[in-house]
Design a protein around this motif. Sequence first.
Motif, PDB file in Angstrom:
ATOM      1  N   UNK A 122      11.766  12.187  16.467  1.00 49.01           N
ATOM      2  CA  UNK A 122      13.189  11.732  16.628  1.00 49.01           C
ATOM      3  C   UNK A 122      13.777  12.298  15.716  1.00 49.01           C
ATOM      4  N   UNK A 123      13.262  12.710  14.602  1.00 47.83           N
ATOM      5  CA  UNK A 123      13.913  13.747  13.584  1.00 47.83           C
ATOM      6  C   UNK A 123      14.341  15.146  14.078  1.00 47.83           C
ATOM      7  N   UNK A 124      13.345  15.791  14.958  1.00 45.86           N
ATOM      8  CA  UNK A 124      13.436  16.902  15.451  1.00 45.86           C
ATOM      9  C   UNK A 124      14.699  16.419  16.616  1.00 45.86           C
ATOM     10  N   UNK A 125      14.447  15.790  17.391  1.00 40.01           N
ATOM     11  CA  UNK A 125      15.556  15.463  18.255  1.00 40.01           C
ATOM     12  C   UNK A 125      16.777  15.410  17.969  1.00 40.01           C
ATOM     13  N   UNK A 126      16.992  14.683  16.942  1.00 42.50           N
ATOM     14  CA  UNK A 126      18.359  14.658  16.248  1.00 42.50           C
ATOM     15  C   UNK A 126      18.982  16.128  15.513  1.00 42.50           C
ATOM     16  N   UNK A 127      17.911  16.667  15.282  1.00 39.85           N
ATOM     17  CA  UNK A 127      18.529  18.298  15.133  1.00 39.85           C
ATOM     18  C   UNK A 127      18.644  19.052  16.281  1.00 39.85           C
ATOM     19  N   UNK A 128      17.849  19.065  16.966  1.00 40.43           N
ATOM     20  CA  UNK A 128      18.030  19.793  18.484  1.00 40.43           C
ATOM     21  C   UNK A 128      19.435  19.238  19.036  1.00 40.43           C
ATOM     22  N   UNK A 129      19.371  18.205  19.089  1.00 39.02           N
ATOM     23  CA  UNK A 129      20.824  17.728  19.802  1.00 39.02           C
ATOM     24  C   UNK A 129      22.051  18.074  19.314  1.00 39.02           C
ATOM     25  N   UNK A 130      21.913  18.373  18.152  1.00 33.31           N
ATOM     26  CA  UNK A 130      23.065  18.853  17.550  1.00 33.31           C
ATOM     27  C   UNK A 130      23.491  20.494  17.226  1.00 33.31           C
ATOM     28  N   UNK A 131      22.607  20.887  17.719  1.00 32.43           N
ATOM     29  CA  UNK A 131      22.586  22.531  17.544  1.00 32.43           C
ATOM     30  C   UNK A 131      23.746  22.998  18.347  1.00 32.43           C
ATOM     31  N   UNK A 132      24.735  23.505  17.952  1.00 33.83           N
ATOM     32  CA  UNK A 132      25.947  24.234  18.757  1.00 33.83           C
ATOM     33  C   UNK A 132      26.143  25.754  18.679  1.00 33.83           C
ATOM     34  N   UNK A 146       8.803  31.820  22.057  1.00 27.53           N
ATOM     35  CA  UNK A 146       8.865  31.120  23.166  1.00 27.53           C
ATOM     36  C   UNK A 146       8.759  29.495  23.022  1.00 27.53           C
ATOM     37  N   UNK A 147       7.947  29.175  21.938  1.00 27.60           N
ATOM     38  CA  UNK A 147       7.766  27.949  21.437  1.00 27.60           C
ATOM     39  C   UNK A 147       9.066  27.528  20.896  1.00 27.60           C
ATOM     40  N   UNK A 148       9.772  28.269  20.217  1.00 25.57           N
ATOM     41  CA  UNK A 148      10.960  28.237  19.705  1.00 25.57           C
ATOM     42  C   UNK A 148      12.188  27.700  20.742  1.00 25.57           C
ATOM     43  N   UNK A 149      12.122  28.596  21.912  1.00 25.55           N
ATOM     44  CA  UNK A 149      12.976  28.206  23.036  1.00 25.55           C
ATOM     45  C   UNK A 149      12.636  27.046  23.477  1.00 25.55           C
ATOM     46  N   UNK A 150      11.556  26.751  23.819  1.00 29.99           N
ATOM     47  CA  UNK A 150      11.005  25.211  24.405  1.00 29.99           C
ATOM     48  C   UNK A 150      11.593  24.231  23.507  1.00 29.99           C
ATOM     49  N   UNK A 151      11.383  24.375  22.147  1.00 32.07           N
ATOM     50  CA  UNK A 151      11.871  23.525  21.242  1.00 32.07           C
ATOM     51  C   UNK A 151      13.448  23.212  21.552  1.00 32.07           C
ATOM     52  N   UNK A 152      14.239  24.306  21.675  1.00 33.93           N
ATOM     53  CA  UNK A 152      15.526  24.289  21.779  1.00 33.93           C
ATOM     54  C   UNK A 152      15.920  23.595  23.160  1.00 33.93           C
ATOM     55  N   UNK A 153      15.127  23.562  24.099  1.00 35.23           N
ATOM     56  CA  UNK A 153      15.160  22.739  25.132  1.00 35.23           C
ATOM     57  C   UNK A 153      14.572  21.534  25.240  1.00 35.23           C
ATOM     58  N   UNK A 154      14.260  20.885  24.129  1.00 35.07           N
ATOM     59  CA  UNK A 154      13.976  19.657  24.024  1.00 35.07           C
ATOM     60  C   UNK A 154      12.545  19.239  23.879  1.00 35.07           C
ATOM     61  N   UNK A 155      11.719  20.283  23.730  1.00 37.35           N
ATOM     62  CA  UNK A 155      10.349  19.909  23.591  1.00 37.35           C
ATOM     63  C   UNK A 155      10.106  19.687  22.151  1.00 37.35           C
ATOM     64  N   UNK A 165      17.426  31.571  27.890  1.00 41.02           N
ATOM     65  CA  UNK A 165      16.942  30.417  28.068  1.00 41.02           C
ATOM     66  C   UNK A 165      17.437  29.448  26.828  1.00 41.02           C
ATOM     67  N   UNK A 166      18.135  30.033  25.991  1.00 43.01           N
ATOM     68  CA  UNK A 166      19.078  29.281  25.127  1.00 43.01           C
ATOM     69  C   UNK A 166      19.888  28.395  26.000  1.00 43.01           C
ATOM     70  N   UNK A 167      20.041  27.150  25.597  1.00 40.98           N
ATOM     71  CA  UNK A 167      20.998  26.346  26.492  1.00 40.98           C
ATOM     72  C   UNK A 167      22.335  26.676  26.158  1.00 40.98           C
ATOM     73  N   UNK A 168      23.078  26.521  27.679  1.00 42.97           N
ATOM     74  CA  UNK A 168      24.344  27.075  27.564  1.00 42.97           C
ATOM     75  C   UNK A 168      25.481  26.783  26.623  1.00 42.97           C
TER      76      UNK A 168
END
Length: 725
Positions: free
Chosen positions: A490-500, A477-486, A540-543
Motif C-alpha cells: 500500500x505504501x508503494x501504491x500511495x507513492x506511485x499514485x501521486x507521481x506527477x 522495464x520493472x520500473x515502468x511496470x511499477x509506474x503502471x501500478x505493479x 510506457x510512462x503513464x500519460x
Amino acid sequence: MLVEDLIKNNYLITPSAYYLLEPHYKRDFTLAELIKFAKARGTFVIDSALAMDFLVEKGVVSTGSPDDSAPEEATEETPVSPADVGYSEDVVETGETSVSESVEGDSPEDIAPSDEAVLAEDAGSISTGDVVESGVVTASSGEESVEPAKIVGETSISTGATAESEQFPASNPVEEPISSEISEGESFISTGTPEPEELVDEASGSLDSSLTEVVEDSLPVEAEPLNGNGYGNYADSEEYYENGENGNGVKPKIVYGDYGIPIAYVGEDVEGEKSYSTYRDVVIRPKEGFHYRAKEIPDDWEVTFDVKNVKFEAPKVKNAASKEGEIIIQAYSNYVKSRLKKMRRIFRENPEIGTVIDIAKLSYVRDDEVTIVGLVNDKRETAKGYMFEVEDATGRIKVFLGRDKENASQAYNAIMPDSVVAFRGQPGRGIFFANRVFLPDVPKFRREKPPLEEKVYAILLSDIHVGSNKFCEKAFEKFLEWLNGEVNSRAEEELVSRIKYMIIGGDVVDGVGIYPGQYNELEIPDIFDQYEALANLLRNVPDHITMFIGPGNHDAARTALPQPGFYEEYAKPLYKLKNAVIISNPAVINLHGREFLVAHGRGIEDVVDFIPGRSHHHPAQAMVDLLKLRHIAPTFGNKVPIAPDPEDTLVIESVPDLFQAGHVHVMEYQIYSGVFVINTGTWQAQTEFQKMVNIVPTPARVPIIDVETARLRAVVSFDQFCEGV
Ligand code: D5M
Ligand code: FE
Ligand code: ZN
C-alpha cells in the motif's frame, strides 16, 4: 585541419587547446609529435593544459602553467593591465553600496530541521523485491547475504574487488584508488544504513541512502590488461574499424558535432540487418483499476530557465574583416564579463560584503576597508598565506590572504580556477591585502514556502544509457511496470499514485563514438535507433506524468556547455512523446512553486580535479562545492568544454530548492543550507571503462521527491534486476 587530422586518429581536442595549437600546426610541430605527446600522457583528449605543456616542450612558448593557459583567452582584452591599475583612465561606475537586506526570513523558525525530521520518518525504505518495507532488501541471488558494514554519514561502496583490482587504479591518471574502502575478499555492495537521525544531521555533511541493501557482487573484476593505459590507447586505430572489431568490419560514417567532435558513427549498412531490439515490443499499460491521484491534481509546472530561451547576441568586433581569433577573444571576454556581472549581483545580496569597488578604482581608496569581486585566474600557497590573481571587468590585481584569516585555508581549497569570489580588505601598492574572503554561496536560511493542498511527487533519473550493453533494461522495464501500478504494498501504491513529474538529467542514451572502444560495448550501434529505443520505453510512462528530459555528454547534442537540447534530427522520437518536455542542460523547472535546478553534472569532474578530498564516489559533496561557487562548471579548459556564449548561463543565479545532477553514476544526496542536493545515479551497470578507473555505479534506484518540501520521500530500488548485465 588540425581537428580533422586528430579525429582521423581518434584523438579529440578541446576548443581552447585548438586555439593554442592551430597557429603552430605544421609550422612548429607535426601531427605525429602531438599524438605521441598525448599518448605518453595516457589521454586521447587534448586539452589546453596538455597543449600548453606540449608547446613548452617544443620550445614554441617559453613558460606555461595549465592554469594560465585557458583564462588568458578570456582576459587579454581587459582594458587595464595589472601594473597600472592606479592610473587607469577608464571611466568606471561608482562603487556600489550594498544595501539590500538579507533577502529572506532569518528567523530561526525558518530553518526547518523539523522538515527533515519528518522526512526521516517518512523516508521509508521500499523495496520492490520480495522483502516488503523491511528496510533491508536482500538480493534474490544472495544466499550468503552479508551484513553491510555500518558506515556513518557516508555512502560507502565496497567494490568487492579482490587483489586484482589493484592493477587498475594505477593506470588511471585522475581517479584516486579507493583502496581504503575495498574490503578484501568480500563480495558485496553496500550503501551504509543511516539511523533516522543521521538523515537530519546537516552538519555531518553527507546524508546517506535511506535504502539498505546487500547485493551479491556479480561483476568480478578481471585483470585484463586493456592496452596499459586504458582509455587513451585504443585510439590508434584505423585498424580498429578495419579489423572488424566493431562486429561487422564496416567502417562507419562519422557525424561531427560542434568543434569537430564526433557525435555519432552511423554504420553504413546497419539498416536492414538489425538484430537488436529497440523495445518496440515493450508495451505496458496501467494496471486495471489502479487509482492515480496525480491525475486529479492540477498541473503546476513551468520551465523557468532554459538556454533555448536566452537570446544571444553575436560578439561585436570593430571590423568585420578581423581575424577569427579576435572574435573568439571578444567572445570569451564578453562571456567573462557576463559571469562577473551576475556574480556581483549575487554578492550584493550578502549584507556582510560591504562596498564593492572596481579593481581599477582601488587607487582612489585610502585606508578604508573595501571589497573587490573578481574571477580568480590563479591561486597559490606561500609561506605566510595565499596569493590569488583576481580580475574584474576593469582590471587585474594580486590578492594576499594571510593564513591566519578567518576560513582562509578552507576558502583557498574551495576556490576553483575561474570561479568568482569576493575579497574584503585594503589595497596596497599593486596588491590587495584581504582580511576576509567570501564565496558567493547560498543564504543560510530560507523562507518556507506555502504548503500544498495535496501530496505530489516527482521522480528523478539520469544516465539511462539506452543502447549500452550494460543498460539495465530488465530493471528499467520493472520500473515502468511499477509506474503502471505493479506495486508490492500500500505504501508503494500511495507513492506511485501521486507521481506527477519525472525529471531525466542527461545521458539518456549511450551515444556512439563517445570514447574509443565504446563500439564494442554497444547493444544498439546506431544513434537513431538508440533514441527510438528510449522513446519506445518512455511511451510506457503513464500519460499524466510529465517528463522533463535534458541532454548529457553521451547525447546527440552540443558537446560544450550549456547544451540547448538534443539535436532534433537524431532524437525525433523523444520530441514526439506527448508528455515529454525537452529541457536544456542546465535548466530550472518550477514545480508547484518549488525550484528544481537540473544539470547533467560534468562540473563534478572539475571539482574532483581541483578541490582536495573530493571524489567521484561522493558527488553530492562536489555538487555542494558548485553550489557554493554558484556555478555549474566554473573552470575553463579542464575537463568540461564551455561555449563562450555572450551570457554565462551556467551561473546559478537563483537559489534552487533542489539541485539535481547525474553523470558520475553514483546516487548520493545531502542537504546544504536548505537546498536538497542529489545525484541521481544511473541505469547502467559498470562498464569496462569504469572498471578500469574504479567507478562503481549504484544503478537502478529511483528517488521520489516530495514536491512540497523538495526533499526525499523514498528511494525505490530495482537493482536486483540489474545484476550480471
Ligand atoms: O560518465 C560516467 C563516469 O565516468 C563518470 O564518473 C565520469 C567518468 N568519466 C567519463 N569520461 C571520463 C574520462 N575521460 N576520464 C575519466 N573519467 C571519465 P559518462 O558521462 O556516463 O561516461
Ligand atoms: Fe552517464
Ligand atoms: Zn555523463
